[in-house]
Scaffold this motif. Structure first.
Motif, PDB file in Angstrom:
ATOM      1  N   PHE A  94       0.833  -1.210   0.000  1.00 35.26           N
ATOM      2  CA  PHE A  94       0.000   0.000   0.000  1.00 35.26           C
ATOM      3  C   PHE A  94       0.863   1.253   0.000  1.00 35.26           C
ATOM      4  CE2 PHE A  94      -2.168   3.300   2.616  1.00 35.26           C
ATOM      5  CZ  PHE A  94      -3.083   3.686   1.648  1.00 35.26           C
ATOM      6  N   ILE A  95       1.887   1.269   0.860  1.00 35.95           N
ATOM      7  CA  ILE A  95       2.855   2.359   0.815  1.00 35.95           C
ATOM      8  C   ILE A  95       4.222   1.780   0.481  1.00 35.95           C
ATOM      9  CG2 ILE A  95       1.576   3.764   2.476  1.00 35.95           C
ATOM     10  CD1 ILE A  95       3.709   3.047   4.577  1.00 35.95           C
ATOM     11  N   THR A  96       5.096   2.626   0.004  1.00 35.58           N
ATOM     12  CA  THR A  96       6.432   2.166  -0.374  1.00 35.58           C
ATOM     13  C   THR A  96       7.292   1.964   0.884  1.00 35.58           C
ATOM     14  OG1 THR A  96       7.360   4.388  -0.544  1.00 35.58           O
ATOM     15  CG2 THR A  96       6.287   3.476  -2.521  1.00 35.58           C
ATOM     16  N   ALA A  97       8.356   1.193   0.717  1.00 37.12           N
ATOM     17  CA  ALA A  97       9.296   0.997   1.818  1.00 37.12           C
ATOM     18  C   ALA A  97       9.930   2.331   2.222  1.00 37.12           C
ATOM     19  CB  ALA A  97      10.372  -0.002   1.411  1.00 37.12           C
ATOM     20  N   ASP A  98      10.152   3.213   1.244  1.00 38.86           N
ATOM     21  CA  ASP A  98      10.729   4.528   1.545  1.00 38.86           C
ATOM     22  C   ASP A  98       9.793   5.348   2.431  1.00 38.86           C
ATOM     23  OD1 ASP A  98      13.051   4.063   0.173  1.00 38.86           O
ATOM     24  OD2 ASP A  98      12.440   5.125  -1.650  1.00 38.86           O
ATOM     25  N   ASP A  99       8.485   5.324   2.126  1.00 39.48           N
ATOM     26  CA  ASP A  99       7.525   6.062   2.940  1.00 39.48           C
ATOM     27  C   ASP A  99       7.435   5.471   4.346  1.00 39.48           C
ATOM     28  OD1 ASP A  99       6.886   7.996   1.116  1.00 39.48           O
ATOM     29  OD2 ASP A  99       5.086   7.006   0.366  1.00 39.48           O
ATOM     30  N   ALA A 100       7.512   4.145   4.437  1.00 47.52           N
ATOM     31  CA  ALA A 100       7.503   3.510   5.759  1.00 47.52           C
ATOM     32  C   ALA A 100       8.713   3.973   6.567  1.00 47.52           C
ATOM     33  CB  ALA A 100       7.504   1.986   5.614  1.00 47.52           C
ATOM     34  N   ASP A 101       9.860   4.051   5.918  1.00 50.39           N
ATOM     35  CA  ASP A 101      11.074   4.509   6.608  1.00 50.39           C
ATOM     36  C   ASP A 101      10.945   5.972   7.037  1.00 50.39           C
ATOM     37  OD1 ASP A 101      12.275   2.032   6.341  1.00 50.39           O
ATOM     38  OD2 ASP A 101      13.341   2.566   4.496  1.00 50.39           O
ATOM     39  N   LYS A 102      10.330   6.798   6.199  1.00 54.71           N
ATOM     40  CA  LYS A 102      10.126   8.204   6.550  1.00 54.71           C
ATOM     41  C   LYS A 102       9.235   8.331   7.786  1.00 54.71           C
ATOM     42  CE  LYS A 102      10.608  10.040   1.842  1.00 54.71           C
ATOM     43  NZ  LYS A 102       9.874  10.644   0.689  1.00 54.71           N
ATOM     44  N   ILE A 103       8.181   7.514   7.828  1.00 54.47           N
ATOM     45  CA  ILE A 103       7.291   7.534   8.995  1.00 54.47           C
ATOM     46  C   ILE A 103       8.053   7.114  10.245  1.00 54.47           C
ATOM     47  CG2 ILE A 103       5.265   6.447  10.053  1.00 54.47           C
ATOM     48  CD1 ILE A 103       4.078   6.250   7.219  1.00 54.47           C
ATOM     49  N   ASN A 104       8.827   6.053  10.133  1.00 54.16           N
ATOM     50  CA  ASN A 104       9.606   5.582  11.288  1.00 54.16           C
ATOM     51  C   ASN A 104      10.578   6.654  11.781  1.00 54.16           C
ATOM     52  OD1 ASN A 104       8.374   3.043  11.399  1.00 54.16           O
ATOM     53  ND2 ASN A 104       9.842   2.142   9.959  1.00 54.16           N
ATOM     54  N   GLY A 122       2.055   1.040  25.548  1.00 53.91           N
ATOM     55  CA  GLY A 122       2.899   1.014  24.357  1.00 53.91           C
ATOM     56  C   GLY A 122       2.333   1.693  23.133  1.00 53.91           C
ATOM     57  N   LYS A 123       1.312   2.550  23.301  1.00 51.14           N
ATOM     58  CA  LYS A 123       0.729   3.251  22.156  1.00 51.14           C
ATOM     59  C   LYS A 123       1.267   4.674  22.068  1.00 51.14           C
ATOM     60  CE  LYS A 123      -3.649   0.701  22.339  1.00 51.14           C
ATOM     61  NZ  LYS A 123      -5.117   0.795  22.468  1.00 51.14           N
ATOM     62  N   LEU A 124       1.513   5.117  20.843  1.00 45.82           N
ATOM     63  CA  LEU A 124       1.900   6.492  20.551  1.00 45.82           C
ATOM     64  C   LEU A 124       0.720   7.131  19.823  1.00 45.82           C
ATOM     65  CD1 LEU A 124       5.497   5.659  19.308  1.00 45.82           C
ATOM     66  CD2 LEU A 124       4.938   6.800  21.475  1.00 45.82           C
ATOM     67  N   MET A 125      -0.037   7.953  20.529  1.00 41.75           N
ATOM     68  CA  MET A 125      -1.327   8.421  20.023  1.00 41.75           C
ATOM     69  C   MET A 125      -1.216   9.727  19.231  1.00 41.75           C
ATOM     70  SD  MET A 125      -3.395   6.062  21.171  1.00 41.75           S
ATOM     71  CE  MET A 125      -4.944   6.858  20.736  1.00 41.75           C
ATOM     72  N   PHE A 126      -2.039   9.800  18.187  1.00 38.39           N
ATOM     73  CA  PHE A 126      -2.301  11.029  17.447  1.00 38.39           C
ATOM     74  C   PHE A 126      -1.063  11.663  16.809  1.00 38.39           C
ATOM     75  CE2 PHE A 126      -5.997  10.857  20.344  1.00 38.39           C
ATOM     76  CZ  PHE A 126      -7.019  10.903  19.394  1.00 38.39           C
ATOM     77  N   ALA A 127      -0.214  10.840  16.218  1.00 39.13           N
ATOM     78  CA  ALA A 127       0.900  11.405  15.444  1.00 39.13           C
ATOM     79  C   ALA A 127       0.389  12.184  14.235  1.00 39.13           C
ATOM     80  CB  ALA A 127       1.840  10.292  14.981  1.00 39.13           C
ATOM     81  N   GLU A 132       3.150  15.295   8.826  1.00 39.82           N
ATOM     82  CA  GLU A 132       2.432  15.565   7.576  1.00 39.82           C
ATOM     83  C   GLU A 132       2.215  14.293   6.770  1.00 39.82           C
ATOM     84  OE1 GLU A 132       2.707  18.508   3.633  1.00 39.82           O
ATOM     85  OE2 GLU A 132       4.331  18.470   5.121  1.00 39.82           O
ATOM     86  N   ILE A 133       3.215  13.418   6.705  1.00 43.05           N
ATOM     87  CA  ILE A 133       3.070  12.219   5.897  1.00 43.05           C
ATOM     88  C   ILE A 133       2.013  11.278   6.479  1.00 43.05           C
ATOM     89  CG2 ILE A 133       4.983  11.009   7.055  1.00 43.05           C
ATOM     90  CD1 ILE A 133       5.584   9.682   4.353  1.00 43.05           C
ATOM     91  N   ILE A 134       1.974  11.142   7.803  1.00 40.34           N
ATOM     92  CA  ILE A 134       0.951  10.294   8.430  1.00 40.34           C
ATOM     93  C   ILE A 134      -0.435  10.896   8.217  1.00 40.34           C
ATOM     94  CG2 ILE A 134       0.081   9.440  10.640  1.00 40.34           C
ATOM     95  CD1 ILE A 134       2.964   9.112  11.550  1.00 40.34           C
TER      96      ILE A 134
END
Length: 310
Positions: A94-104, A122-127, A132-134
């Motif tokens: 659905f998303i590229t590996a590059d976009d996943a890395d940017k989110i991380n 262990g939840k990180l809420m409302f990023a 912007e990308i999320i």
């Protein structure tokens, strides 16, 4: 002391009173459904028990007419056409590996500067409020239009949750936490931000379990009264579901995902997180929840109307 206070409705009502802007969406819907409630009032499924059930109609022709579907691969299209039957669908890549890395990378920075902190185990809420990308992925017009078809309504992004490790959450339905009237006005979307399998906390789900009744407070004697919410712990709900799954002989499946894969699930499908046994691996992932704008949105367990921040 705090736990005892949380068993009473009044603190929630006072909090709601000062959040009218975030609760305004429910006011016209209460009027539409003939519910005599203020925007700050406590609310639960008991308030809708006298109203008729409403079937949400999806239809494969409506799915295939969306631009989102038309741009899917053959494998993803096949999964989409089985959504109504199975209660979930997968979208590989659905998303590229590059976009996943940017989110991380963004999540790491937001954690380092203290903007995001772990809550609720262990939840990180409302990023979405900080990335912007999320935010853009969750508000993508083609995706929202497609999800609106699956909801038989109008999809609105409600929240995002990021995980670094597996949730290991027991089997549950999202409808006990984020509930709607009419029922079924919620969708979960999970995106793998790295490869996930049985050893690092993969998701599991029970195919076709969305066709079961919606198990709510009344089903495990947790309705409360005019002053208090239900007294039972959340574990009582988990045990109720464990017994129900055994009674019905239901079998779970595990979603083995590659970085960038997405899972979309129905409001009522039973799902959870597998044990995260390999402590040398993380399980980075992103979850979105979407509500139907045409539905009253609330939290069944705590009997609170849902706040919309976006």
């Amino acid at each position: 002391m705090l736990k005892q206070i949380r068993q009473y409705k009044l603190p929630y009502i006072i909090y709601n009173f000062f959040n009218k802007k975030k609760l305004h969406h429910n006011i016209p819907l209460y009027k539409k459904f003939g519910i005599s409630k203020n925007y700050f009032s406590s609310i639960s499924s008991a308030d809708f028990a006298h109203l008729p059930a409403s079937e949400r109609q999806i239809g494969k022709d409506r799915i295939t007419n969306t631009e989102f579907y038309q741009q899917l691969s053959a494998e993803n299209k096949e999964s989409a056409l089985k959504y109504e039957e199975n209660g979930y669908m997968t979208v590989r890549n659905f998303i590229t590996a590059d976009d996943a890395d940017k989110i991380n990378s963004e999540i790491e920075k937001l954690m380092e500067d203290g903007t995001l902190k772990f809550i609720y185990g262990g939840k990180l809420m409302f990023a979405i409020h900080h990335s912007e990308i999320i935010r853009n992925i969750g508000n993508d017009k083609k995706l929202l239009n497609f999800l609106s078809v699956l909801l038989d309504g109008k999809a609105k992004l409600f929240q995002s949750i990021n995980f670094i490790n597996g949730s290991q959450q027991k089997t549950h339905s999202d409808s006990i936490h984020m509930t709607t009237y009419p029922l079924g006005g919620l969708l979960g979307v999970w995106i793998a931000l790295e490869d996930v399998d049985e050893t690092n906390g993969a998701l599991h789900y029970i195919p076709k379990s969305h066709k079961l009744p919606y198990f709510l407070n009344s089903d495990y004697d947790n309705e409360g009264d005019a002053i208090r919410i239900g007294k039972k712990s959340y574990r009582a709900y988990e045990e109720f579901l464990e017994d129900k799954v055994k009674e019905l002989g239901l079998k779970k499946e595990i979603f083995k995902a590659k970085k960038g894969d997405m899972l979309i699930w129905h409001a009522n499908i039973l799902h959870g997180g597998e044990p995260h046994t390999d402590k040398n691996r993380t399980r980075k992932s992103l979850v979105y929840h979407f509500f139907d704008e045409n539905s009253v949105c609330y939290h069944e367990v705590t009997q609170r109307p849902a706040l919309f921040v976006l």
